[in-house]
Design a protein around this motif. Sequence first.
Motif, PDB file in Angstrom:
ATOM      1  N   VAL A   1       0.861  -1.187   0.000  1.00 18.09           N
ATOM      2  CA  VAL A   1       0.000   0.000   0.000  1.00 18.09           C
ATOM      3  C   VAL A   1       0.893   1.232   0.000  1.00 18.09           C
ATOM      4  O   VAL A   1       1.811   1.342   0.819  1.00 18.09           O
ATOM      5  N   GLY A   2       0.649   2.150  -0.917  1.00 15.86           N
ATOM      6  CA  GLY A   2       1.376   3.407  -0.940  1.00 15.86           C
ATOM      7  C   GLY A   2       0.596   4.489  -0.220  1.00 15.86           C
ATOM      8  O   GLY A   2      -0.634   4.456  -0.165  1.00 15.86           O
ATOM      9  N   ILE A   3       1.313   5.446   0.356  1.00 20.38           N
ATOM     10  CA  ILE A   3       0.686   6.641   0.924  1.00 20.38           C
ATOM     11  C   ILE A   3       1.315   7.854   0.230  1.00 20.38           C
ATOM     12  O   ILE A   3       2.496   8.140   0.426  1.00 20.38           O
ATOM     13  N   SER A   4       0.527   8.534  -0.588  1.00 20.83           N
ATOM     14  CA  SER A   4       0.980   9.748  -1.250  1.00 20.83           C
ATOM     15  C   SER A   4       0.849  10.901  -0.262  1.00 20.83           C
ATOM     16  O   SER A   4      -0.248  11.201   0.224  1.00 20.83           O
ATOM     17  N   VAL A   5       1.976  11.544   0.047  1.00 21.90           N
ATOM     18  CA  VAL A   5       2.026  12.504   1.147  1.00 21.90           C
ATOM     19  C   VAL A   5       2.173  13.938   0.630  1.00 21.90           C
ATOM     20  O   VAL A   5       3.040  14.224  -0.196  1.00 21.90           O
ATOM     21  N   GLN A   6       1.313  14.814   1.133  1.00 20.36           N
ATOM     22  CA  GLN A   6       1.383  16.252   0.833  1.00 20.36           C
ATOM     23  C   GLN A   6       1.607  16.497  -0.664  1.00 20.36           C
ATOM     24  O   GLN A   6       2.508  17.226  -1.070  1.00 20.36           O
ATOM     25  N   ASP A   7       0.748  15.905  -1.454  1.00 17.08           N
ATOM     26  CA  ASP A   7       0.897  15.963  -2.896  1.00 17.08           C
ATOM     27  C   ASP A   7      -0.451  16.264  -3.530  1.00 17.08           C
ATOM     28  O   ASP A   7      -1.506  15.983  -2.951  1.00 17.08           O
ATOM     29  N   ASP A   8      -0.430  16.821  -4.718  1.00 14.81           N
ATOM     30  CA  ASP A   8      -1.639  16.980  -5.496  1.00 14.81           C
ATOM     31  C   ASP A   8      -2.058  15.615  -6.034  1.00 14.81           C
ATOM     32  O   ASP A   8      -1.221  14.892  -6.595  1.00 14.81           O
ATOM     33  N   PRO A   9      -3.316  15.225  -5.876  1.00 13.83           N
ATOM     34  CA  PRO A   9      -3.715  13.892  -6.337  1.00 13.83           C
ATOM     35  C   PRO A   9      -3.509  13.686  -7.831  1.00 13.83           C
ATOM     36  O   PRO A   9      -3.154  12.598  -8.275  1.00 13.83           O
TER      37      PRO A   9
END
Length: 211
Positions: free
Chosen positions: A130-138
């Motif tokens: 599972v990835g967690i995209s952090v403080q990023d624009d989707p």
Amino acid sequence: MRPAVRGLALLAAAVLLAGCSGPSDAGGRVTPAPGSSTGSVGGPAPSAPADLVAAADLADCPATDPDASPRDDGLPDLTLPCLGDGPEVRLAGLRGTPTVINLWASWCTPCRDELPLFADLAATGKVRVVGISVQDDPGASLSLLADVDVHYASVMDYDGVTKAALRWVGLPMTLFVSADGVVTHVERGQITTAEQLDSLVAQTLGVVVTT
């Protein structure tokens, strides 16, 4: 070495060890993602554009156990929205399957370089990734995943709430979580080879990926 030069060298070394600390502008200054907050949760994250969700073709986010009690040695009780399709993911409810969780962002160059390693690991079916995209624009997150042909499930931490909960100071960071929810190891910094990743999975989760 003069004191001023020594201080600059030590600062540079610290930055390299920490990896990416936050999204930066062209001048290298760290700037928060739009809508992010420090120490508190901001407003709702923007919805990911449907065409980018389709292009990224991510695996559905996994169902999680809503009744699992949080563990002192486990993941925090945070619920994050799915970047692609599927339900929200309650981190403390990721039980039943050994899991590798990778924190990443499109603005983090080391993260971009290691994403395909986690895609290959996910393809083995030996562990859940599972990835967690952090403080990023989707949109930026989804565009990157489509560009590098990475399709495992990811969730979105738009406001950076994992920073305090998981105590990360730089990206990438990878957590290895046993089937019963224990965080057995935290790898801070970039994983550079498949052999390194497979070895960490074997050592921390007891799962042999390659034979």
